[in-house]
Design an enzyme around this catalytic site. Structure first.
Site, mmCIF file in Angstrom:
data_model
loop_
_atom_site.group_PDB
_atom_site.id
_atom_site.type_symbol
_atom_site.label_atom_id
_atom_site.label_comp_id
_atom_site.label_asym_id
_atom_site.label_seq_id
_atom_site.Cartn_x
_atom_site.Cartn_y
_atom_site.Cartn_z
ATOM 1 N N HIS B 188 0.817 -1.213 0.000
ATOM 2 C CA HIS B 188 0.000 0.000 0.000
ATOM 3 C C HIS B 188 0.844 1.252 0.000
ATOM 4 O O HIS B 188 0.484 2.254 -0.592
ATOM 5 C CB HIS B 188 -0.952 -0.010 1.186
ATOM 6 N N ARG B 296 22.502 5.092 -31.064
ATOM 7 C CA ARG B 296 23.931 4.801 -31.200
ATOM 8 C C ARG B 296 24.142 3.311 -31.002
ATOM 9 O O ARG B 296 23.852 2.791 -29.932
ATOM 10 C CB ARG B 296 24.722 5.577 -30.143
ATOM 11 N N ARG B 332 22.252 4.314 -36.103
ATOM 12 C CA ARG B 332 23.511 4.677 -36.728
ATOM 13 C C ARG B 332 24.461 3.489 -36.662
ATOM 14 O O ARG B 332 24.620 2.889 -35.602
ATOM 15 C CB ARG B 332 24.129 5.874 -36.011
ATOM 16 N N GLU B 431 28.520 15.410 -40.904
ATOM 17 C CA GLU B 431 29.336 15.821 -39.768
ATOM 18 C C GLU B 431 30.760 16.198 -40.179
ATOM 19 O O GLU B 431 31.594 16.467 -39.329
ATOM 20 C CB GLU B 431 29.346 14.746 -38.672
ATOM 21 N N ASN B 454 28.297 18.013 -33.304
ATOM 22 C CA ASN B 454 29.501 17.973 -32.470
ATOM 23 C C ASN B 454 30.747 17.820 -33.333
ATOM 24 O O ASN B 454 31.698 18.585 -33.217
ATOM 25 C CB ASN B 454 29.436 16.827 -31.469
ATOM 26 N N ASP B 455 30.720 16.815 -34.200
ATOM 27 C CA ASP B 455 31.867 16.631 -35.080
ATOM 28 C C ASP B 455 31.947 17.728 -36.132
ATOM 29 O O ASP B 455 33.027 18.192 -36.453
ATOM 30 C CB ASP B 455 31.834 15.240 -35.741
ATOM 31 N N CYS B 502 21.004 15.889 -35.208
ATOM 32 C CA CYS B 502 21.005 15.018 -34.038
ATOM 33 C C CYS B 502 22.130 15.325 -33.053
ATOM 34 O O CYS B 502 22.305 14.635 -32.076
ATOM 35 C CB CYS B 502 21.058 13.546 -34.458
#
Lengths: 85, 544
Positions: B188, B296, B332, B431, B454-455, B502
């Site tokens: 409970h 990923r 990917r 990228e 990022n890259d 992304c």
């Protein structure tokens, strides 16, 4: 005496809530109402015994009704099962 | 600071003061009595009192937690009136000439035992209900009060376990968390915590109660199942921050869940989530992402001590596709190398790993590894809506080679009679500046682009993203990067293809408007950012 079978469709089986509702629904009848599963039986008027049967979704239960008002009682049980379980 | 850990049952964070729930322990003794009928009368009175207490609790619960949750107290009342239970008590009193307290305690043990031995977790948890009603009757028999807890404005109720009637007796407005030594997810306390939207930790272990005191400040993290008692400043600050973010996120979730990602003037965009493993799928669902924009696949390689075989990969891809139930999942292909090293690949040391042997370069050099992954992906494709995307593309030749390998894989599967979907979308990561600049040549060969910011940033600005000294030179909003993205978007659209982003930049809400104006079709962000970006999109008006 009236007997019939019913297969439980409720996901949780006869858990506390429907067991409680069942006891309430049949208490007023004078007939003996027995629920059986795999050789274990319990009175439909007794909450803990009913829960103790451990009836789950998909289980088939056998219902036996015997007594002066068995017609009405059996109809009430059937209606209750269809609506709640 | 002491840390108590158990199982968290509701993801939330609470900070408050500990209130230890103390139960009035009643020691039941077996006493022989002369007149059983007097015991039966006492028993009746105690039961009647129990029923009237429970109906009061029921009324209170009805108001506080609603009918469905209050029903348990109706069940408790019925349990007290249960024939078998009462017959057992009466029987013990009369046949053994013993006191009512003892008869109730023994009956309670027997019935609780019956439930505890059932093979179903829900029924096992009902043993607590039997003990709860029995203790109530026993307390009434000896005129003892129920248990109590010291009250604080924000209290963390700590107990060995809490019975439903005990939780109802608590002042709910003040309870911010529950921590119990025992209990299950079906108990409970757990159910109540979920209904109240407050964190709870169960199964913290018997010993934790000895380590805490009434009034101790503590922080409860329902996500991790940890409670920090007398937290140090750093922990307290961390928990306060987590609590604040959690509340903001939930408020956002309430408002934005199920809403479209559409600007005030009607321009819509897809918002997907980036994930790094099957275990993140829950977060994708919870944050209402429209799909997975970047899955990923490296985790399969990083978590393994040797090359993961086709079956292992197939099962992982199948699982994510099935879990997403037809929503887009873009996986990917392996992006090992540079900052992600795996021993068994035996890649060796490099002067410039970011410019080195990585990602698609490994795949094209060792096609036997690449083909295992592609076969697994194609096989899994029948379980959902799959997109496959290739990282680190710089030239048309690379892409042509990849597409040829895909064709070979398809032919092989066909020859083996293995099914795959004909509607898989193939795409590439944009990228490298090279890919962006020749995006007009690449676009006709694929179904979509996805910009890895990022890259792209590190290669465009020639800034090593691993080097903290370069931080001030790493302007992620650099016009060069934005122009490359815009160029890729124009070229994608000119060929009727879609383009997403992304990388980290996708979640940067100061750029959302710019991306929308470029015509970006999809943004893929960490699950926790989906609703924040949705919120931003919904407030924009591009007509202005």
């Amino acid at each position: 005496m009236k007997t019939f079978a019913y297969t439980i469709k409720d996901e949780l089986g006869i858990h506390a809530r429907p067991a409680g509702l069942m006891v309430k629904a049949v208490k007023g009848f004078s007939s003996e109402i027995t629920i059986a599963k795999n050789g274990k039986t319990a009175s439909a008027k007794k909450l803990m015994a009913l829960m103790g049967l451990g009836v789950k979704c998909g289980d088939e239960i056998q219902i036996t009704v015997e007594g002066a008002d068995e017609d009405q009682a059996a109809a009430a049980v059937q209606e209750f099962l269809a609506a709640n379980l | 600071m002491k840390t108590v850990s158990g199982k968290g049952v509701y993801g939330a964070v609470a900070i408050g003061r500990i209130s230890v729930f103390k139960r009035q322990e009643v020691q039941v003794k077996r006493v022989r009595i002369e007149r059983p009928e007097l015991e039966l009368t006492r028993l009746e009175a105690a039961k009647e009192a129990a029923i009237s207490q429970l109906s009061e609790i029921y009324e209170k619960a009805l108001k506080e937690v609603g009918e469905a949750n209050a029903q348990i107290f109706e069940i408790h009342m019925m349990m007290i009136e249960d024939d078998d239970y009462n017959d057992s008590i009466a029987n013990i009193i009369t046949s053994q000439s013993v006191n009512a307290e003892y008869a109730v305690a023994v009956t309670s043990d027997n019935f609780a035992e019956m439930f505890a031995s059932m093979d179903d977790a829900y029924m096992q948890a009902r043993a607590a209900d039997v003990r709860d009603i029995s203790n109530r009757i026993i307390r009434n028999l000896c005129n003892r009060d129920t248990a109590n807890a010291v009250s604080y404005d924000k209290m963390i109720v700590c107990a060995d376990d809490l019975a439903p009637s005990e939780t109802v007796s608590l002042d709910k407005d003040k309870v911010v968390a529950f921590v119990t030594a025992h209990g299950s997810s079906n108990s409970h306390t757990a159910i109540l915590a979920r209904n109240m939207n407050i964190p709870a930790i169960i199964g913290a272990g018997e010993e934790f109660l000895a380590q805490i005191h009434d009034g101790d400040v503590a922080a409860v993290d329902g996500y991790t199942g940890e409670m920090f008692v007398c937290p140090d400043e750093e922990t307290l600050a961390r928990m306060e921050k987590k609590q604040k973010e959690d509340l903001e996120k939930k408020a956002l979730l309430q408002n934005l869940k199920g809403k479209e990602n559409v600007t005030l003037d009607g321009k819509s965009i897809k918002i997907y989530a980036n994930i790094g493993g099957v275990s993140n799928i829950g977060a994708v669902m919870m944050n209402d992402a429209g799909g997975i924009g970047l899955f990923r696949s490296e985790f399969l390689y990083l978590e393994s001590s040797d090359y993961p075989d086709e079956e292992t990969q197939f099962l992982a891809y199948k699982k994510v596709l099935e879990s997403m139930a037809g929503k887009k999942v873009i996986i990917r292909t392996l992006d090992i190398g540079a900052d992600k090293q795996v021993d068994y690949f035996k890649l060796g040391q490099e002067e410039n790993p970011a410019l080195g042997f990585r990602a698609i370069r490994i795949c094209l050099t060792r096609p036997e590894i690449f083909k295992v992954q592609l076969r697994a992906l194609y096989r899994a494709s029948v379980y959902g809506s799959l997109g496959i995307m290739f990282p680190m593309i710089t030239s048309v030749e690379e892409l042509r080679e990849i597409l040829e390998i895909c064709e070979t894989v398809k032919e092989e599967l066909r020859a083996e009679g293995v099914e795959y979907s004909e509607s898989i979308e193939l795409g590439i990561m944009i990228e490298t500046p090279a890919a962006a600049i020749i995006s007009d040549l690449l676009a006709p060969m694929v179904d979509f682009f996805s910009v890895g910011t990022n890259d792209l940033t590190q290669y465009t600005l020639a800034v090593d993203r691993q080097n903290p000294m370069l931080e001030r030179f790493c302007d992620t909003h650099h016009e060069a990067i934005l122009r490359l993205i815009e160029l890729a978007a124009r070229n994608a659209h000119a060929h009727g293809k879609w383009i997403g982003i992304c990388g980290e930049l996708a979640a940067d809400t100061s750029l959302t408007e710019r991306f929308l104006r470029m015509g970006i079709d999809e943004l893929s962000v960490s699950p926790g950012f989906v609703l924040k970006v949705r919120d931003t999109v919904r407030k924009l008006d591009l007509s202005k």
